[in-house]
Every structure is written in C-alpha cells, then in structure tokens.
Design a protein around this motif. Structure first.
Motif, short mmCIF file in Angstrom:
data_model
loop_
_atom_site.label_atom_id
_atom_site.label_comp_id
_atom_site.label_asym_id
_atom_site.label_seq_id
_atom_site.Cartn_x
_atom_site.Cartn_y
_atom_site.Cartn_z
N ASP A 1 0.82 -1.21 0.00
CA ASP A 1 0.00 0.00 0.00
C ASP A 1 0.86 1.26 0.00
OD1 ASP A 1 -2.24 -1.55 -0.01
OD2 ASP A 1 -2.68 -1.33 2.12
N ARG A 2 1.95 1.24 0.75
CA ARG A 2 2.81 2.44 0.81
C ARG A 2 3.48 2.68 -0.54
NH1 ARG A 2 5.38 0.97 6.78
NH2 ARG A 2 3.34 0.93 7.82
N ALA A 3 3.94 1.63 -1.20
CA ALA A 3 4.57 1.79 -2.52
C ALA A 3 3.57 2.28 -3.55
CB ALA A 3 5.20 0.48 -2.96
N GLN A 4 2.35 1.73 -3.52
CA GLN A 4 1.33 2.17 -4.46
C GLN A 4 0.93 3.62 -4.20
OE1 GLN A 4 -1.77 -0.77 -4.09
NE2 GLN A 4 -0.69 -2.27 -5.36
N GLY A 5 0.91 4.01 -2.93
CA GLY A 5 0.61 5.40 -2.61
C GLY A 5 1.68 6.33 -3.14
N TYR A 6 2.94 5.90 -3.05
CA TYR A 6 4.05 6.70 -3.58
C TYR A 6 3.93 6.86 -5.09
CZ TYR A 6 8.73 7.21 -5.63
OH TYR A 6 9.80 7.60 -6.41
N MET A 7 3.71 5.77 -5.81
CA MET A 7 3.67 5.84 -7.27
C MET A 7 2.50 6.69 -7.76
SD MET A 7 4.88 2.01 -8.49
CE MET A 7 3.76 1.09 -7.43
N GLN A 8 1.33 6.51 -7.13
CA GLN A 8 0.17 7.28 -7.55
C GLN A 8 0.36 8.76 -7.25
OE1 GLN A 8 -2.57 6.12 -9.32
NE2 GLN A 8 -2.80 8.34 -9.56
N ALA A 9 0.96 9.09 -6.11
CA ALA A 9 1.16 10.49 -5.73
C ALA A 9 2.17 11.17 -6.65
CB ALA A 9 1.62 10.58 -4.29
N VAL A 10 3.21 10.42 -7.08
CA VAL A 10 4.18 10.98 -8.01
C VAL A 10 3.47 11.35 -9.31
CG1 VAL A 10 6.16 10.40 -9.49
CG2 VAL A 10 6.22 9.88 -7.03
N ARG A 11 2.61 10.47 -9.80
CA ARG A 11 1.86 10.77 -11.02
C ARG A 11 0.92 11.96 -10.80
NH1 ARG A 11 0.96 5.01 -10.74
NH2 ARG A 11 2.38 3.87 -12.11
N ASP A 12 0.24 11.99 -9.66
CA ASP A 12 -0.71 13.07 -9.38
C ASP A 12 -0.02 14.42 -9.30
OD1 ASP A 12 -2.72 11.20 -9.32
OD2 ASP A 12 -2.84 11.10 -7.13
N ALA A 13 1.26 14.40 -8.90
CA ALA A 13 2.03 15.64 -8.80
C ALA A 13 2.65 16.03 -10.14
CB ALA A 13 3.11 15.50 -7.73
N SER A 14 2.29 15.28 -11.19
CA SER A 14 2.80 15.52 -12.55
C SER A 14 4.32 15.36 -12.63
CB SER A 14 2.40 16.93 -13.04
OG SER A 14 0.99 17.05 -13.08
N LEU A 15 4.85 14.43 -11.85
CA LEU A 15 6.27 14.12 -11.89
C LEU A 15 6.47 12.81 -12.66
CD1 LEU A 15 7.23 14.81 -8.16
CD2 LEU A 15 7.35 16.39 -10.10
N ALA A 16 7.64 12.65 -13.24
CA ALA A 16 7.96 11.42 -13.95
C ALA A 16 8.22 10.31 -12.93
CB ALA A 16 9.19 11.62 -14.84
N LEU A 17 7.58 9.15 -13.13
CA LEU A 17 7.78 8.02 -12.24
C LEU A 17 9.00 7.24 -12.71
CD1 LEU A 17 6.94 6.22 -9.90
CD2 LEU A 17 5.38 5.01 -11.46
N ASP A 18 10.10 7.35 -11.99
CA ASP A 18 11.34 6.66 -12.30
C ASP A 18 11.48 5.49 -11.32
OD1 ASP A 18 13.89 5.73 -12.72
OD2 ASP A 18 14.84 7.71 -12.70
N ARG A 19 11.26 4.27 -11.81
CA ARG A 19 11.26 3.11 -10.92
C ARG A 19 12.64 2.80 -10.35
NH1 ARG A 19 6.59 0.14 -10.70
NH2 ARG A 19 4.95 0.78 -12.17
N SER A 20 13.69 3.41 -10.90
CA SER A 20 15.02 3.22 -10.32
C SER A 20 15.15 3.93 -8.97
CB SER A 20 16.10 3.73 -11.28
OG SER A 20 16.08 5.15 -11.37
N LEU A 21 14.16 4.79 -8.67
CA LEU A 21 14.15 5.50 -7.38
C LEU A 21 13.32 4.76 -6.33
CD1 LEU A 21 13.61 9.20 -8.58
CD2 LEU A 21 15.76 8.05 -8.04
N LEU A 22 12.74 3.62 -6.72
CA LEU A 22 11.86 2.86 -5.83
C LEU A 22 12.56 1.58 -5.36
CD1 LEU A 22 9.06 2.16 -4.59
CD2 LEU A 22 8.42 1.23 -6.83
N PHE A 23 12.76 1.46 -4.04
CA PHE A 23 13.41 0.28 -3.46
C PHE A 23 12.46 -0.36 -2.45
CE2 PHE A 23 16.93 2.51 -5.22
CZ PHE A 23 17.95 1.59 -5.42
N GLN A 24 12.25 -1.67 -2.61
CA GLN A 24 11.41 -2.41 -1.67
C GLN A 24 12.12 -3.70 -1.25
OE1 GLN A 24 7.63 -1.98 -4.30
NE2 GLN A 24 6.88 -2.37 -2.21
N GLY A 25 12.04 -4.03 0.01
CA GLY A 25 12.70 -5.22 0.52
C GLY A 25 12.32 -5.47 1.96
N PRO A 26 13.06 -6.29 2.67
CA PRO A 26 12.74 -6.59 4.07
C PRO A 26 12.84 -5.34 4.93
CG PRO A 26 14.91 -7.44 3.49
CD PRO A 26 14.27 -7.02 2.21
N PRO A 27 11.92 -5.16 5.88
CA PRO A 27 11.94 -3.95 6.73
C PRO A 27 13.00 -4.04 7.81
CG PRO A 27 10.12 -5.36 7.37
CD PRO A 27 10.75 -6.02 6.17
#
Length: 334
Positions: free
Chosen positions: A194-220
């Motif tokens: 949910d947090r990652a999806q919130g990030y991606m959607q908000a980046v789009r809503d802010a009219s920013l380019a979604l660069d997946r190289s800036l997105l890191f997900q793994g063990p907390p």
C-alpha cells in the motif's frame, strides 16, 4: 467453536479413542506412522493437549495473546503499552509473542496461545500466514492490527497507508523536488504494497515522472535501508529527497547518510515513517508521517472485546474494520 476432544480425532480418523490417546502420549505399542498421523490430525483440528483443559474450559480466561513481528519496533512497543493498560482495565493480562516475521515461528506462537486458552488474539500477521494458523485463529476471537492477511477473516485496524505516503510526496513536490526516492518494505506485506502504491500514484498526481530506479522495496530491516540509501545516493541522477517508509529502514538510511557525509536537508531532504522520540533529536529533527498509535490500539481493544462478547453469547461475528489517517509532521529535514 467447541473444544476438540480425543473422541473427535478418533471419529475423524476412524480409529478407537484409546488408540488416539496412546498415540498422543507416544506409547510404544502404537506404530510410529499412526502416532505421526494422529498428532498431525490433532494439530489440524485444533486439539489442545493440556492436562488442565477441563478445568480451564469452565473458567473465563484472563489472557489476551498479542503476536507482533518485531517487539523492538517502536510502533509495536508503544502499541503494547496502550494495549496492556486498556486490557488491564477490563481484567485481562497480555501474553506477548514475537513471530520474527517468520510464518513457522508465528504458527508455533499461535499454537502456544491456543493451548494457553487465551480469550482473544491481536496479531500483525506475516505475509506467509500458514493455513493451520488461520484454522487455529478461527476458533479464537481475533483482530488484525496494522497488517492484514486476505486469508484471515478477522477485522482489521489499519492505516490509510496510501494517503499518508501521498501527503509526504506532495509536501516534497511543493518544495520543488522532482526526483523523490522511496525506500519501503516488500509487496508481500500489505503495508509495503500500500505504501509503494501510494508513492507511485502520488508521483503521477504531482505531474512528476515516475522513475522506478528510485523505488526500493525489501525486508523492513536496517541493513536494507542502508544499502538502498547508498544505491540512491550513488546513482547517475540521485534524488534530491527520499521517503523512508519504516522506522527500521530509517535507521539504516541514516547510517548511510552519515557515512556519506551528506548534508540534510541541503543535499537531501528526508521524510521518515512513524515518529519515535529520537526523530526530534536527530540533526535538525526528522520530518515524518506520524501514526495515531494510541487511537489504533484503543480501536483494536474495542474490536476484540466486542468479538469476545459475541463468542461468549454464541453470536455471529460482524465487527467492522477501522482505518486511521496518518499525519505529516514537518521538521528540519525538509
């Protein structure tokens, strides 16, 4: 659900109940294969091999089981404090168990709580919650907290994770950040997804380019936060701001920032998740997405007490979910 007896196991397997009794006690006269089958069936049916079970069935349990993935996590430790005080007010004591975010450990903890005849359970389930664990929890009033598992039909006390992260993204976008990194837990966890999806959607809503190289997900865990922050900082086009969506990941991220000698916020703006006390003491103070810990814990107590009353009265459980909104606290790191 009524308590499973030795006779129930015998009927299920089509053998005599004395045979079941001896198999459960590892009697040498019973073949090894039969002993193993009986024990496996007993676990699946939810049988409790407790010498005092008959006595316990006649009395109300005063124990509430709590299973968290990491008891040292600031969110869970603060939640425990609220839970303990609230349940004590209602005459209950807490039994705390750590799943270590491992489904096998989680199952053993659930078995132990079931054997202890707890009156109810509050759990932040692992991503790999076992079928047997779901079955065992089906006989105990249960509430899920923060995390939710689709196979577990128990009400959930959760956060609007997407909205919380979106608030952070928009706050950074208003400060002219166009490359915003994100470090979060994996998609196997409902919170991480949910947090990652919130990030991606908000980046789009802010009219920013979604660069997946800036997105890191793994063990907390801190080490993943550390490695992710190093990777972001060393990329060809490093971000000017990073959102770190977990206190443990934040610890690792800050270690990387210190090792690199980065100036926060001049070189890198930072927003973390949750708000442990030390966030106010680090550098200029860490901006964060603050979680309503007390309100969430109180809601979990109310939901569980309601389910326990329904179970005692023989009524069908119909408790609704509860969802809370995190808030942004802006400090010096932004």
């Amino acid at each position: 659900m009524r308590n499973i007896t030795i006779k129930d196991i015998a009927v299920h397997l089509g053998i005599s109940h004395p045979t079941v009794s001896r198999a459960l006690r590892d009697h040498p006269a019973i073949r090894k294969e039969t002993r193993e089958l009986v024990k496996k069936t007993a676990r699946e049916l939810g049988y409790i091999p407790h010498s005092g079970a008959r006595m316990l069935r006649r009395t109300r349990s005063e124990l509430i089981g709590v299973i968290f993935p990491d008891v040292q996590n600031d969110f869970y430790s603060k939640t425990m404090s609220t839970l303990a005080a609230a349940f004590l007010h209602h005459g209950y004591k807490l039994v705390l168990a750590s799943s270590e975010d491992r489904p096998s450990v989680e199952l053993e903890q659930i078995r132990s709580l079931r054997e202890a005849r707890v009156a109810g359970v509050i759990i932040a389930p692992t991503a790999g919650l076992r079928k047997e664990a779901v079955s065992l929890l089906g006989s105990i009033p249960t509430v899920q907290l923060l995390r939710r598992h689709p196979a577990l039909p128990a009400p959930v006390v959760s956060l609007d994770e997407r909205a919380g992260i979106a608030t952070a993204v928009h706050h950074l976008a208003r400060k002219s950040h166009t490359r915003i990194g994100f470090i979060g837990s994996s998609n196997t966890l409902s919170t991480g997804r949910d947090r990652a999806q919130g990030y991606m959607q908000a980046v789009r809503d802010a009219s920013l380019a979604l660069d997946r190289s800036l997105l890191f997900q793994g063990p907390p865990r801190p080490d993943f936060g550390y490695q992710s922050m190093l990777s972001l900082a060393s990329s060809d086009e490093p971000p000017t701001a990073v959102i770190v969506a977990s206190p443990e990941l934040t610890v690792g991220g800050l270690l990387a920032i210190r090792e690199l000698g980065m100036d926060v916020p001049r070189q890198l703006a930072l927003i973390a998740y949750h708000d442990p006390d030390w966030f106010q003491l680090w550098g200029p103070g860490i901006s964060c997405i603050s979680l309503p810990v007390h309100d969430m814990a109180s809601a979990a107590v109310s939901l569980l007490l309601g389910r326990m009353r329904e179970a005692q009265d023989g009524e069908a459980a119909h408790a609704p979910d509860a969802c809370f909104m995190p808030i942004l606290i802006a400090r010096g790191t932004t």
